[in-house]
Design an enzyme around this catalytic site. Sequence first.
Site, PDB file in Angstrom:
ATOM      1  N   LYS A 111       8.208  -0.734 -15.495  1.00 52.44           N
ATOM      2  CA  LYS A 111       8.883  -0.261 -14.279  1.00 52.44           C
ATOM      3  C   LYS A 111      10.050   0.679 -14.589  1.00 52.44           C
ATOM      4  O   LYS A 111      10.688   1.183 -13.668  1.00 52.44           O
ATOM      5  CB  LYS A 111       9.339  -1.462 -13.447  1.00 52.44           C
ATOM      6  CG  LYS A 111       8.188  -2.328 -12.945  1.00 52.44           C
ATOM      7  CD  LYS A 111       8.686  -3.528 -12.160  1.00 52.44           C
ATOM      8  CE  LYS A 111       7.548  -4.407 -11.657  1.00 52.44           C
ATOM      9  NZ  LYS A 111       6.797  -5.064 -12.747  1.00 52.44           N
ATOM     10  N   LYS A 114      11.624  -6.304  -6.096  1.00 51.74           N
ATOM     11  CA  LYS A 114      10.871  -7.087  -7.070  1.00 51.74           C
ATOM     12  C   LYS A 114      11.620  -7.107  -8.406  1.00 51.74           C
ATOM     13  O   LYS A 114      12.418  -6.210  -8.701  1.00 51.74           O
ATOM     14  CB  LYS A 114       9.467  -6.503  -7.267  1.00 51.74           C
ATOM     15  CG  LYS A 114       9.417  -5.025  -7.619  1.00 51.74           C
ATOM     16  CD  LYS A 114       7.985  -4.493  -7.564  1.00 51.74           C
ATOM     17  CE  LYS A 114       7.948  -2.984  -7.779  1.00 51.74           C
ATOM     18  NZ  LYS A 114       6.567  -2.435  -7.688  1.00 51.74           N
ATOM     19  N   ARG A 173      -5.727   0.426  -8.871  1.00 52.51           N
ATOM     20  CA  ARG A 173      -5.502   0.289 -10.309  1.00 52.51           C
ATOM     21  C   ARG A 173      -6.425   1.290 -11.018  1.00 52.51           C
ATOM     22  O   ARG A 173      -7.650   1.232 -10.880  1.00 52.51           O
ATOM     23  CB  ARG A 173      -5.796  -1.143 -10.759  1.00 52.51           C
ATOM     24  CG  ARG A 173      -5.967  -1.350 -12.276  1.00 52.51           C
ATOM     25  CD  ARG A 173      -4.790  -0.901 -13.121  1.00 52.51           C
ATOM     26  NE  ARG A 173      -3.526  -1.496 -12.749  1.00 52.51           N
ATOM     27  CZ  ARG A 173      -3.086  -2.664 -13.216  1.00 52.51           C
ATOM     28  NH1 ARG A 173      -3.829  -3.363 -14.069  1.00 52.51           N
ATOM     29  NH2 ARG A 173      -1.904  -3.115 -12.832  1.00 52.51           N
ATOM     30  N   ARG A 231      -7.499  -2.383  -4.819  1.00 52.16           N
ATOM     31  CA  ARG A 231      -7.158  -3.777  -4.553  1.00 52.16           C
ATOM     32  C   ARG A 231      -6.500  -3.858  -3.176  1.00 52.16           C
ATOM     33  O   ARG A 231      -5.405  -3.325  -2.975  1.00 52.16           O
ATOM     34  CB  ARG A 231      -6.229  -4.311  -5.640  1.00 52.16           C
ATOM     35  CG  ARG A 231      -6.810  -4.155  -7.043  1.00 52.16           C
ATOM     36  CD  ARG A 231      -5.778  -4.392  -8.123  1.00 52.16           C
ATOM     37  NE  ARG A 231      -4.662  -3.460  -8.021  1.00 52.16           N
ATOM     38  CZ  ARG A 231      -3.568  -3.526  -8.777  1.00 52.16           C
ATOM     39  NH1 ARG A 231      -3.437  -4.483  -9.677  1.00 52.16           N
ATOM     40  NH2 ARG A 231      -2.596  -2.642  -8.638  1.00 52.16           N
ATOM     41  N   ARG A 285       1.065  -8.141  -1.135  1.00 49.33           N
ATOM     42  CA  ARG A 285       0.716  -7.954  -2.536  1.00 49.33           C
ATOM     43  C   ARG A 285      -0.796  -7.819  -2.687  1.00 49.33           C
ATOM     44  O   ARG A 285      -1.553  -8.621  -2.161  1.00 49.33           O
ATOM     45  CB  ARG A 285       1.226  -9.130  -3.364  1.00 49.33           C
ATOM     46  CG  ARG A 285       2.728  -9.313  -3.276  1.00 49.33           C
ATOM     47  CD  ARG A 285       3.179 -10.619  -3.876  1.00 49.33           C
ATOM     48  NE  ARG A 285       2.595 -11.765  -3.203  1.00 49.33           N
ATOM     49  CZ  ARG A 285       2.736 -13.022  -3.591  1.00 49.33           C
ATOM     50  NH1 ARG A 285       3.472 -13.293  -4.651  1.00 49.33           N
ATOM     51  NH2 ARG A 285       2.182 -14.008  -2.916  1.00 49.33           N
ATOM     52  N   ASP A 287      -0.754   2.063 -11.323  1.00 53.62           N
ATOM     53  CA  ASP A 287      -0.922   1.641  -9.933  1.00 53.62           C
ATOM     54  C   ASP A 287      -0.508   2.774  -9.014  1.00 53.62           C
ATOM     55  O   ASP A 287       0.579   3.361  -9.193  1.00 53.62           O
ATOM     56  CB  ASP A 287      -0.082   0.396  -9.649  1.00 53.62           C
ATOM     57  CG  ASP A 287      -0.532  -0.811 -10.457  1.00 53.62           C
ATOM     58  OD1 ASP A 287      -1.703  -0.827 -10.889  1.00 53.62           O
ATOM     59  OD2 ASP A 287       0.281  -1.724 -10.657  1.00 53.62           O
ATOM     60  N   GLU A 340       3.627   2.053 -10.822  1.00 54.14           N
ATOM     61  CA  GLU A 340       3.842   1.386 -12.110  1.00 54.14           C
ATOM     62  C   GLU A 340       2.933   1.995 -13.168  1.00 54.14           C
ATOM     63  O   GLU A 340       1.847   2.499 -12.858  1.00 54.14           O
ATOM     64  CB  GLU A 340       3.566  -0.125 -12.023  1.00 54.14           C
ATOM     65  CG  GLU A 340       4.580  -0.907 -11.223  1.00 54.14           C
ATOM     66  CD  GLU A 340       4.392  -2.422 -11.348  1.00 54.14           C
ATOM     67  OE1 GLU A 340       3.691  -2.864 -12.292  1.00 54.14           O
ATOM     68  OE2 GLU A 340       4.939  -3.145 -10.507  1.00 54.14           O
ATOM     69  N   ASN A 346       1.392   0.277 -16.435  1.00 54.59           N
ATOM     70  CA  ASN A 346       1.266  -1.007 -17.107  1.00 54.59           C
ATOM     71  C   ASN A 346       0.764  -0.810 -18.535  1.00 54.59           C
ATOM     72  O   ASN A 346      -0.347  -0.322 -18.744  1.00 54.59           O
ATOM     73  CB  ASN A 346       0.305  -1.908 -16.328  1.00 54.59           C
ATOM     74  CG  ASN A 346       0.802  -2.198 -14.927  1.00 54.59           C
ATOM     75  OD1 ASN A 346       1.614  -3.091 -14.737  1.00 54.59           O
ATOM     76  ND2 ASN A 346       0.345  -1.433 -13.953  1.00 54.59           N
TER      77      ASN A 346
END
Length: 313
Positions: free
Chosen positions: A125, A160, A210, A224, A232, A272, A280, A282
């Site tokens: 992040k 978050k 994703r 998603r 979420r 994402d 993000e 990841n």
Amino acid sequence: MKLKVAVQMDPIARINIRGDSTFALLLEAQKRGHALSYYTPEKLSLKGEQLVASVQPLTVRDQDDDHFTLGESHRVDLESFDVILLRQDPPFDLAYITTTHFLERIHPKTLVVNNPASVRNAPEKIFVMEFADLMPPTLISRDKDEINAFRAEQGDVVMKPLYGHGGAAVFRITPNDMNFGSLYDMFSVTFREPWVIQRFLPEVKHGDKRIILVDGEFAGAVNRVPAPDDLRSNMVRGGAAQSTDLSPREREICERLKPALRERGLLFVGIDVIDGHLTEINVTSPTGIRAIARLGGPDVAAKIWDVIAAKRA
């Protein structure tokens, strides 16, 4: 080429093999005839200049409740492996950071995926903030005045933890939300680090995509979609997986990221994207491989091992 492969991961008995990307990588490695060994992070030791671990030979099966067999534990020098998969989940804490320092000592003689120094230096992040023009407005802070000013400017926001994962402790805060004070107090006690405050994107109801990048190249994607009563979209939080393709904007995002990922040796990355906004990057333990395959998408695990084999050739 047959490789000696070790995987550093969380306890294999606990994983959900239907959604676990590490398991998909292990199945593909075994299919190719690579010799697999397994260990958990606490088995690592640095003795002088030698990095050692107690490892166990590993066999995997795509079978619920009987998905692995471990052999007898033995102590090895990790430089004896061709490849180590660094696949433990966050929290990205000092224990995790110490692991990256250890593994950095043997990389790239032993190829560690992902490059441990880059995993340490590119927190998911924070690294993404290098591409702020691709993101929704985002603040990283624990200063209440700064957060309130950002809320006044942006309206609806999501709050978050900076080093959270899997959708844990993600909250939507509306402009007049009377719970903000209590939430601020709870975050202050629970998390020592700053938090991420980001403009809420209403289009998340249609999905949080994703996208998997392998050596900087697009390899597959899954959309998603969150449950009706949840913001979420993480599949571990009830998000529904849907097949998808990339929009021109998403392809642009992938192209922008490619040089930075390759430069850092971040071979397996999951980004994402919500409504054309990058949220993000990841790099620790990205998921999505099995969902993509289940929906008829590309075989991302095969692509990853093709790239690893080319780098070991």
